[in-house]
Scaffold this active site. Sequence first.
Site, mmCIF file in Angstrom:
data_model
loop_
_atom_site.group_PDB
_atom_site.id
_atom_site.type_symbol
_atom_site.label_atom_id
_atom_site.label_comp_id
_atom_site.label_asym_id
_atom_site.label_seq_id
_atom_site.Cartn_x
_atom_site.Cartn_y
_atom_site.Cartn_z
ATOM 1 N N ASN A 1 0.793 -1.230 0.000
ATOM 2 C CA ASN A 1 0.000 0.000 0.000
ATOM 3 C C ASN A 1 0.830 1.288 0.000
ATOM 4 O O ASN A 1 0.338 2.341 -0.406
ATOM 5 C CB ASN A 1 -1.023 0.003 1.144
ATOM 6 C CG ASN A 1 -0.391 -0.049 2.507
ATOM 7 O OD1 ASN A 1 0.793 -0.350 2.643
ATOM 8 N ND2 ASN A 1 -1.171 0.218 3.529
ATOM 9 N N GLY B 1 4.245 -11.235 9.234
ATOM 10 C CA GLY B 1 5.264 -10.670 10.122
ATOM 11 C C GLY B 1 5.394 -11.477 11.404
ATOM 12 O O GLY B 1 6.484 -11.547 11.982
ATOM 13 N N GLU C 1 5.441 -3.911 11.593
ATOM 14 C CA GLU C 1 4.150 -3.226 11.676
ATOM 15 C C GLU C 1 3.157 -4.072 10.903
ATOM 16 O O GLU C 1 3.292 -4.239 9.693
ATOM 17 C CB GLU C 1 4.288 -1.802 11.113
ATOM 18 C CG GLU C 1 3.162 -0.909 11.550
ATOM 19 C CD GLU C 1 2.037 -0.905 10.557
ATOM 20 O OE1 GLU C 1 1.083 -1.704 10.751
ATOM 21 O OE2 GLU C 1 2.101 -0.137 9.591
ATOM 22 N N CYS D 1 -3.110 0.659 7.047
ATOM 23 C CA CYS D 1 -3.130 0.003 8.361
ATOM 24 C C CYS D 1 -3.722 0.946 9.399
ATOM 25 O O CYS D 1 -4.304 0.503 10.381
ATOM 26 C CB CYS D 1 -1.738 -0.466 8.747
ATOM 27 S SG CYS D 1 -0.521 0.825 8.639
HETATM 28 O O1 G3H Z 1 -0.616 1.248 5.957
HETATM 29 C C1 G3H Z 1 0.165 1.584 6.831
HETATM 30 C C2 G3H Z 1 0.787 2.906 6.821
HETATM 31 O O2 G3H Z 1 1.827 2.963 7.767
HETATM 32 C C3 G3H Z 1 -0.209 3.989 7.074
HETATM 33 O O3 G3H Z 1 0.335 5.221 6.787
HETATM 34 O O4 G3H Z 1 -1.212 6.660 8.100
HETATM 35 O O5 G3H Z 1 0.289 7.613 6.360
HETATM 36 O O6 G3H Z 1 -1.671 6.220 5.713
HETATM 37 P P1 G3H Z 1 -0.613 6.500 6.732
#
Ligand code: G3H
Length: 496
Positions: free
Chosen positions: A169, A249, A264, A298
């Site tokens: 993503n 993970g 993460e 996430c």
């Molecule tokens: O998808 C996981 C990312 O760490 C979320 O980043 O809060 O900038 O969308 P973001």
Amino acid sequence: MAGTGIFTEILDGEVYKYYSDGEWRTSSSGKSVAIVNPATRKTQYKVQACTQEEVNKVMEMAKSAQKSWAKTPLWKRAELLHKAAAILKDNKAPIAESLVKEIAKPAKDSVTEVVRSGDLISYCAEEGVRILGEGKFLLSDSFPGNERTKYCLTSKIPLGVVLAIPPFNYPVNLAVSKIAPALIAGNSLVLKPPTQGAVSCLHMVHCFHLAGFPKGLISCITGKGSEIGDFLTMHPAVNCISFTGGDTGISISKKAGMIPLQMELGGKDACIVLEDADLDLVASNIIKGGFSYSGQRCTAVKVVLVMESVADELVEKVKAKVAKLTVGPPEENCDITAVVSESSANFIEGLVMDAKEKGATFCQEYKREGNLIWPLLLDNVRPDMRIAWEEPFGPVLPVLRISSVEEGINHCNASNFGLQGCVFTKDINKAMLISDAMETGTVQINSAPARGPDHFPFQGLKDSGIGSQGVTNSINLMTKVKTTVINLPTPSYSMG
Ligand code: G3H
């Protein structure tokens, strides 16, 4: 255009090359991995299917390049990172284009991801110079039983080879959030991009190549997780793994050796709405938090826990905003685009159908075409529904009505995830107490969860991960402390 101009050399016919020992190469496997465009469901790109021997080679180079890199002056490391950041930003268009094509990220957001990544690299270079250029000086007579006969000097030294595995993503941004801290701290870096997102990663790596980093210091190895995944993560040359993704993970953590891990692994971020909240602000944040990049973050709002007395009004406001979301191709900057794969779309549909069978209220009609799922708000969700607990990673958001704040906190804390959460109220004292009670790495007060700005600490509790991210914490995690103690023959005091 992706694969053209300065990027021509990363492409061999229709297959993108991998990067090893400072050169773009074709794998000896003679095989490639197809990358399917989520929107068209057709093969968009191909990357090399690297072999275990190629992984071994990359690791060997990474180990040897790191030795001289650790001796490279800190200012010089920072200078190269600044250069890479500038090249990356200058070439945002082709990189953003590959993001659009391989992960269906809306065009504008794709450009933002590249620019944000350049900024992250530069910030990291500056922060690294500050925090790695300083150490500690400790005196022995602060501990009982000691005289001032020992001077202890501490500094931060590199770990060695860092293995970076970013998710689909944010393939560029979450790759550089691992690469830049690793490099400024004097480590070498092996990147294993996600399959979808690999071509964007290869373009980004080429910007580091053009910046002039030493050969072998950075490598990018592509291929099937089933063939090289465990081989990479269990490789004896790896001294640190930084991974962002799903519950893979957890198994990586179990198999990895005694090395620092930064993991993460997703979240089920709760949005707790109190009776005194500004409901227009809440509704905007639910839309931004729940539906940007089609919920594939996430840190997306993944469950709304709203006090019953304001639930009707809030749901109406959110419904009105959902109706305005545009749905369609990422090239046209639609708010909602196809989710990353057919299996993801099927998984999301499974959660929706389960909620339907168990009696959730559908605020919109459920609609899906291929991997494109229309935004859906599910009201009156109950804890016996899967969607109350599972992470859809799609544009589907459950609303649970609660009769007390404690009920909301309990729901949040009963989750196996603990990434972020948010609370909406005008009462800062209540907000602080709720924040303290929520078992998540971060709580946002009066805003949707978010990782950025990228220098803020970012960490998950429970199954959401281990180790803290954010520029400073990543640099620290990718170093170890070294001390030298000077032992004096007699106590010594500087008297001023
Ligand atoms: O998808 C996981 C990312 O760490 C979320 O980043 O809060 O900038 O969308 P973001």
